[in-house]
Scaffold this active site. Structure first.
Site, short mmCIF file in Angstrom:
data_model
loop_
_atom_site.label_atom_id
_atom_site.label_comp_id
_atom_site.label_asym_id
_atom_site.label_seq_id
_atom_site.Cartn_x
_atom_site.Cartn_y
_atom_site.Cartn_z
N ARG A 241 14.17 -5.92 -15.62
CA ARG A 241 13.34 -7.08 -15.49
C ARG A 241 14.09 -8.25 -14.80
O ARG A 241 15.00 -8.81 -15.40
CB ARG A 241 12.72 -7.46 -16.74
CG ARG A 241 11.66 -6.32 -17.27
CD ARG A 241 11.69 -6.75 -18.75
NE ARG A 241 12.76 -6.22 -19.34
CZ ARG A 241 12.81 -6.53 -20.73
NH1 ARG A 241 11.74 -6.89 -21.57
NH2 ARG A 241 14.01 -6.41 -21.44
N LYS B 250 18.45 -18.60 -28.82
CA LYS B 250 17.02 -17.94 -28.93
C LYS B 250 16.74 -17.85 -30.28
O LYS B 250 17.32 -17.77 -31.13
CB LYS B 250 16.91 -16.63 -28.07
CG LYS B 250 17.82 -15.60 -28.53
CD LYS B 250 17.75 -14.38 -27.77
CE LYS B 250 18.80 -13.45 -27.97
NZ LYS B 250 18.62 -11.96 -27.06
N ARG C 49 15.85 -16.11 -17.73
CA ARG C 49 15.07 -14.98 -18.44
C ARG C 49 14.55 -14.07 -17.44
O ARG C 49 13.89 -14.47 -16.32
CB ARG C 49 14.08 -15.52 -19.26
CG ARG C 49 14.41 -16.98 -20.21
CD ARG C 49 13.28 -17.54 -20.87
NE ARG C 49 12.81 -18.11 -20.01
CZ ARG C 49 11.41 -18.82 -19.85
NH1 ARG C 49 10.87 -18.89 -21.09
NH2 ARG C 49 10.96 -19.53 -19.31
N ASP D 120 16.70 -3.63 -25.18
CA ASP D 120 17.02 -4.48 -24.19
C ASP D 120 18.62 -4.58 -23.83
O ASP D 120 19.52 -4.84 -24.78
CB ASP D 120 16.71 -5.77 -24.46
CG ASP D 120 15.31 -5.97 -24.60
OD1 ASP D 120 14.60 -5.23 -23.75
OD2 ASP D 120 14.74 -7.41 -24.86
N LYS E 130 16.23 -9.17 -33.15
CA LYS E 130 17.41 -10.01 -32.53
C LYS E 130 18.51 -9.62 -33.30
O LYS E 130 19.50 -9.10 -32.94
CB LYS E 130 17.47 -11.45 -32.54
CG LYS E 130 15.94 -11.99 -31.89
CD LYS E 130 16.02 -11.66 -30.53
CE LYS E 130 14.75 -12.30 -29.68
NZ LYS E 130 13.34 -12.07 -30.23
N ARG F 94 14.93 -2.78 -19.93
CA ARG F 94 14.26 -2.37 -21.22
C ARG F 94 14.34 -0.86 -21.19
O ARG F 94 13.72 0.06 -20.16
CB ARG F 94 12.69 -2.72 -21.09
CG ARG F 94 11.80 -2.14 -22.19
CD ARG F 94 12.17 -2.13 -23.45
NE ARG F 94 12.32 -3.48 -23.86
CZ ARG F 94 11.30 -4.40 -24.28
NH1 ARG F 94 10.08 -3.66 -24.45
NH2 ARG F 94 11.46 -5.57 -24.61
N ASN G 111 13.97 -3.77 -30.03
CA ASN G 111 12.46 -4.34 -29.88
C ASN G 111 11.63 -3.04 -30.66
O ASN G 111 11.70 -1.89 -30.31
CB ASN G 111 12.01 -4.59 -28.55
CG ASN G 111 12.63 -5.71 -28.00
OD1 ASN G 111 12.12 -6.81 -28.29
ND2 ASN G 111 13.54 -5.50 -27.19
N GLU H 159 18.79 -6.74 -27.68
CA GLU H 159 17.95 -6.83 -28.64
C GLU H 159 17.48 -5.34 -28.82
O GLU H 159 17.58 -4.22 -28.07
CB GLU H 159 16.66 -7.51 -27.99
CG GLU H 159 16.98 -9.00 -27.93
CD GLU H 159 15.78 -9.78 -27.66
OE1 GLU H 159 14.43 -9.34 -27.85
OE2 GLU H 159 15.79 -10.97 -27.03
#
Length: 310
Positions: A223, A158, A231, A271, A123, A208, A281, A279
């Protein structure tokens, strides 16, 4: 090559979508040896970093793997050690990165680099690239979070150490449960969280974007949230739709690629919602199989090609 995967228990894999499984299938197809272990089975023993591991063979059936006998081996004996343990990034995960960094000093090739797994919180890492992010606050202070909410009008909050959409809430100023939610997500002010302006573009998908050794996979997986959901995470019921990267998606990924490569991050999943990076990841990025199945672009082959070069 002999490849050691440090991952969650193999029996828990959902092989129809698991990216670690896709890596293993492609590596086995090329004749590489496969080994697997848990992060908790790392040890510093007689001056060496070793792992309690097993050789595995893919069966093509159910169960999908067969295991050899348990053995202790030094991590430096393998051509590559691939860290694929899922978050949370807790104390046990932190200990594993320290042990893996010791293994590197003994000659092990570990991907992703253990130091960068610590340095690139999934994050907080977006703060390294402020030109691409939405208004963001990181704090454990409910007063600051309420002020940020008043400024933005609509936010998401979050935790900093979870995955799959776990612990994410959308908040508005008139939310009757605002106080209770802030108490819950901050553990009564003892846990730092991230708050970001809500991005309406989430309705079109949380994209993603995969980067492998600094090179950008030309397709992303959008997504899309389920009806009534904020979400988009697949683990939260989202639907994955593969798309070619937009020009702006490519701009973000190309801008980050060299920095991530230099940090020793072989595989990264960005993301992006709308035009905003949300984000970075680095622990166990996914979506290999969905992108490959929907576009024909073989992400696992690109990944193993890169491992072979490394």
């Amino acid at each position: 090559m002999n490849l050691l995967f440090i991952a969650d228990p193999l029996a828990t894999f959902k092989i129809y979508k698991d990216s670690t499984y896709a890596m293993m299938v492609e590596a086995a197809r090329r004749g590489h040896g496969l080994y697997a272990m848990l992060a908790g089975d790392l040890a510093w023993r007689e001056g060496r970093i070793v792992g309690r591991l097993r050789a595995i063979k893919l069966t093509g059936g159910d169960p999908w793997f067969a295991e050899g006998e348990t053995e202790w081996r030094g991590l430096a004996e393998f051509d590559a050690v691939i860290m694929r343990t899922d978050p949370p990034f807790d104390q046990a995960y932190l200990y594993a990165t320290w042990l893996l960094e010791m293994a590197e000093r003994q000659g092990a090739k570990v991907f992703n680099r253990p130091q960068s797994l610590r340095d690139y919180n999934e994050k907080l890492a977006i703060a390294r690239f402020p030109q691409f992010i939405a208004p963001t606050l990181v704090s454990n202070d409910a007063v600051l979070i309420r002020e940020f909410l008043a400024q933005q009008g609509d936010i998401v909050v979050k935790p900093l150490n979870a995955m799959g959409g776990s612990g994410i809430f959308r908040l508005r100023p008139d939310d009757a449960n605002l106080g209770a939610i802030l108490e819950t997500v901050t553990h009564n002010g003892s846990e730092t969280i991230m708050a970001q302006r809500y991005l309406p573009a989430i309705k079109d998908g949380d994209k993603r974007i995969l980067i492998i050794d600094g090179e950008v996979v030309p397709f992303c997986l959008a997504r899309i949230p389920a009806e009534g959901e904020t979400r988009g995470n697949l683990a939260a019921g989202g639907t994955g739709v593969a798309r070619r990267l937009t020009d702006h998606d490519s701009e973000i990924a190309r801008a980050l690629g060299p920095t991530l490569k230099q940090a020793g991050l072989l595989l990264v999943g960005l993301d992006v919602i709308g035009d905003c990076l949300t984000e970075v990841n680095v622990t166990s990025p996914t979506c290999f199989q969905e992108i490959t199945q929907q576009t024909g672009f073989d992400v696992a082959a690109m990944f193993v090609d890169t491992l072979e070069r490394q």
